[in-house]
Design an enzyme around this catalytic site. Structure first.
Site, short mmCIF file in Angstrom:
data_model
loop_
_atom_site.label_atom_id
_atom_site.label_comp_id
_atom_site.label_asym_id
_atom_site.label_seq_id
_atom_site.Cartn_x
_atom_site.Cartn_y
_atom_site.Cartn_z
NE ARG A 57 -4.10 -1.87 0.41
CZ ARG A 57 -4.12 -3.15 0.03
NH1 ARG A 57 -3.10 -3.68 -0.61
NH2 ARG A 57 -5.19 -3.88 0.30
CD GLU A 75 -5.95 0.31 2.36
OE1 GLU A 75 -5.68 -0.78 2.88
OE2 GLU A 75 -6.67 0.42 1.36
CB SER A 114 -8.81 -2.17 4.31
OG SER A 114 -9.01 -3.44 3.77
N1 EPU Z 1 -10.44 -11.70 9.79
C1 EPU Z 1 -11.12 -11.85 10.99
N2 EPU Z 1 -12.12 -10.97 11.27
C2 EPU Z 1 -12.47 -9.98 10.41
C3 EPU Z 1 -11.78 -9.83 9.19
C4 EPU Z 1 -10.75 -10.72 8.90
O1 EPU Z 1 -10.82 -12.72 11.78
O2 EPU Z 1 -13.41 -9.25 10.73
C5 EPU Z 1 -9.41 -12.70 9.45
C6 EPU Z 1 -9.90 -13.61 8.32
O3 EPU Z 1 -10.60 -14.69 8.80
C7 EPU Z 1 -8.60 -14.03 7.67
C8 EPU Z 1 -7.70 -12.82 7.85
O4 EPU Z 1 -8.27 -12.05 8.92
O5 EPU Z 1 -8.05 -15.11 8.33
C9 EPU Z 1 -7.56 -11.98 6.61
O6 EPU Z 1 -8.83 -11.53 6.17
P1 EPU Z 1 -9.11 -11.21 4.63
O7 EPU Z 1 -8.61 -12.32 3.79
O8 EPU Z 1 -10.51 -10.79 4.51
O9 EPU Z 1 -8.16 -10.02 4.29
P2 EPU Z 1 -7.66 -8.73 5.07
O10 EPU Z 1 -6.25 -8.93 5.45
O11 EPU Z 1 -8.62 -8.38 6.16
C10 EPU Z 1 -6.69 -7.62 2.93
C11 EPU Z 1 -6.79 -6.30 2.23
C12 EPU Z 1 -8.09 -6.19 1.44
C13 EPU Z 1 -8.17 -7.34 0.45
C14 EPU Z 1 -8.07 -8.65 1.22
C15 EPU Z 1 -8.08 -9.86 0.33
C16 EPU Z 1 -5.54 -4.74 3.59
C17 EPU Z 1 -5.58 -3.58 4.53
N3 EPU Z 1 -6.71 -5.22 3.18
O12 EPU Z 1 -7.74 -7.63 3.92
O13 EPU Z 1 -8.03 -4.96 0.71
O14 EPU Z 1 -9.39 -7.29 -0.29
O15 EPU Z 1 -6.83 -8.67 1.98
O16 EPU Z 1 -6.83 -10.09 -0.21
O17 EPU Z 1 -4.45 -5.18 3.22
C18 EPU Z 1 -8.63 -2.65 0.80
O18 EPU Z 1 -7.42 -2.41 0.80
O19 EPU Z 1 -9.48 -1.74 0.85
C19 EPU Z 1 -9.06 -4.04 0.82
C20 EPU Z 1 -10.34 -4.37 0.92
#
Ligand code: EPU
Length: 338
Positions: free
Chosen positions: A164, A333, A236
Site C-alpha cells: 500500500r 489506509e 479497509s
Molecule cells: N479476519 C477476521 N475478522 C475480520 C476480518 C478478517 O478474523 O473481521 C481474518 C480472516 O478470517 C482471515 C484474515 O483475517 O483469516 C484476513 O482476512 P481477509 O482475507 O478478509 O483479508 P484482510 O487482510 O482483512 C486484505 C486487504 C483487502 C483485500 C483482502 C483480500 C488490507 C488492509 N486489506 O484484507 O483490501 O481485499 O486482503 O486479499 O491489506 C482494501 O485495501 O481496501 C481491501 C479491501
C-alpha cells in the site's frame, strides 16, 4: 475541461459524505492538465488531486480546488508473443481495465477484480487483494511534476513500491500527477491461486479460466465487503500492521489460531487488522451512524448520515482498543482530508 464552483463531493467519496469543495476541476488531456498547472490562481490555491474518492475521509468541506483526471483510453502500446503492454489513462476505472484484460485473455490483474477507484490511484496506492498487487503488473508510470511542470516517467523500480505504498505517497518527493500507467500482461500466464479462499472457491472447476477467477474474486468480495452504493465505506480502513517476528511469536503462543501473512521482510510478520479488531469485540459495533461492518471488521460503514468526524472518532476508538489489548498501533489506509 470542466470547472465547477461550490461543488458537491458526495458522488466523489465512497463514504458518501455530503461535503463540498470550493472548486472542482476535471481535465481530459495532458494539455488541459498543463494549462491548470500553469494557472496562477491554481498555484495560489490549496488543492487536492482525487481519483474516485474510494480511499478518502473528508473531515470538512474542502476550501480549495479538487482536481480530477478524466484522461481515458486503454491502448496496446507493445505486443509480443508472450505479452502485451497496455497504456491506460489515469482516469479509467480500474475495474474496467481488469475487465478489458480478462476479456482479451491477458493474465496478471484478474485477482484485482472489483477494486473501486481509478487507474491513477491504483498506481499511487499499490492496490492489492487476493494474493496480487498492482506492482506485480506495472511497468512504467507517466506523470507531471507539479513543481517543475515537467513531464516525467518512472520505471517500476523507481516507484518504491511496497505494501500500500509508492513514491507518489511520499511527501518528501516532488508531488506528481499521474497521467498514464503502463501494465505488462502475460498472454500465457498462469493463474495465481495462492489465496486460500480463491483456490477453495475454484476447487471444483476444471482448468479455471481468467473469467472464472474474475467471477470467484467478485464472489469473495461480495461476501466480505459492502457495496458503497448501498452502504458508504472506503474498503479497509486500516492497513494490516507489520510487526516484529518476536511480537508475532508471543501473540501466536497466546492466540494459536491467529491468522498471519508472511512478509517480504523476513524479520516482520503481517497480522490481519480485521482479526485484531474482532478480538477486541468490535465487529458489528455501531455508534450513531457509524458501524464496524459485521462481515469484515476492517471496514467502517456510514449507516446513513454520518459525518467525517464521527467516522474518525470510531476509527480512533478502534485504534485505542487494539493498542490497549495487543500493543499494536494500527495505521489508517484511508487518507484523512482536512
Ligand atoms: N479476519 C477476521 N475478522 C475480520 C476480518 C478478517 O478474523 O473481521 C481474518 C480472516 O478470517 C482471515 C484474515 O483475517 O483469516 C484476513 O482476512 P481477509 O482475507 O478478509 O483479508 P484482510 O487482510 O482483512 C486484505 C486487504 C483487502 C483485500 C483482502 C483480500 C488490507 C488492509 N486489506 O484484507 O483490501 O481485499 O486482503 O486479499 O491489506 C482494501 O485495501 O481496501 C481491501 C479491501
Amino acid at each position: 475541461m470542466r470547472i465547477e464552483q461550490n461543488y458537491s463531493l458526495e458522488r466523489h467519496n465512497t463514504f458518501r459524505l455530503p461535503v463540498r469543495s470550493r472548486w472542482f476541476m476535471e481535465y481530459s488531456s495532458e494539455e488541459e492538465l498543463e494549462r491548470i498547472l500553469h494557472d496562477e490562481y491554481f498555484q495560489e490555491c490549496h488543492s487536492l488531486h482525487i481519483g474516485s474518492g474510494s480511499n478518502l475521509l473528508f473531515l470538512n468541506d474542502f476550501n480549495g480546488i479538487i482536481l480530477h483526471s478524466a484522461i481515458k483510453g486503454i491502448t496496446v502500446a507493445e505486443v509480443s508473443e508472450e505479452s502485451v503492454l497496455l497504456r491506460v489513462g489515469a482516469g479509467e476505472l480500474w475495474d474496467d481495465v481488469v475487465a478489458y484484460a480478462v476479456s482479451h485473455g491477458w493474465y496478471g490483474i484478474e485477482n484485482l477484480t472489483g477494486i473501486p477507484g481509478e487507474a491513477g490511484a491504483a498506481a499511487v496506492q499499490n492496490i492489492g487483494a487476493y494474493g496480487a498487487e498492482f506492482k506485480d503488473a506495472v511497468e512504467k508510470i507517466e506523470a507531471y511534476n507539479r513543481l517543475t511542470f515537467e513531464k516525467v516517467a518512472f520505471m517500476k523500480s523507481d516507484c518504491d513500491y511496497a505494501y500500500r505504498y509508492s513514491r507518489f505517497k511520499n511527501e518528501h518527493n516532488d508531488p506528481c500527477i499521474i497521467t498514464y500507467i503502463y501494465i505488462r500482461l502475460s498472454k500465457r500466464g498462469e493463474l495465481n491461486l495462492a489465496y486460500a479462499g480463491l483456490k477453495e472457491l475454484l476447487r471444483n472447476v476444471e482448468s479455471p479460466s481468467l473469467a472464472d477467477v474474475r467471477r470467484a474474486v467478485a464472489a469473495l468480495r461480495a461476501e466480505k465487503l459492502p457495496d458503497f452504493e448501498k452502504l458508504g465505506n472506503a474498503g479497509s480502513f486500516f492497513m494490516n500492521p507489520l510487526v516484529d517476528r518476536s511480537v508475532y511469536e508471543k501473540l501466536k503462543a497466546q492466540y494459536p489460531t491467529m491468522p498471519f501473512y508472511s512478509s517480504e521482510e523476513l524479520s516482520k510478520v503481517k497480522i490481519p487488522a480485521g482479526w485484531l479488531i474482532e478480538q477486541c469485540g468490535l465487529k458489528g459495533k455501531r455508534h450513531g451512524a457509524v458501524g464496524v461492518y459485521d462481515k469484515q471488521a476492517l471496514v467502517l460503514v456510514n449507516l446513513g448520515g454520518a459525518t467525517g468526524d464521527e467516522i474518525a472518532l470510531m476509527a480512533e476508538s478502534i485504534r485505542q482498543a487494539v493498542s490497549d489489548k495487543f500493543g499494536i498501533e494500527l495505521l489508517p489506509e484511508v487518507k484523512y482530508v482536512f
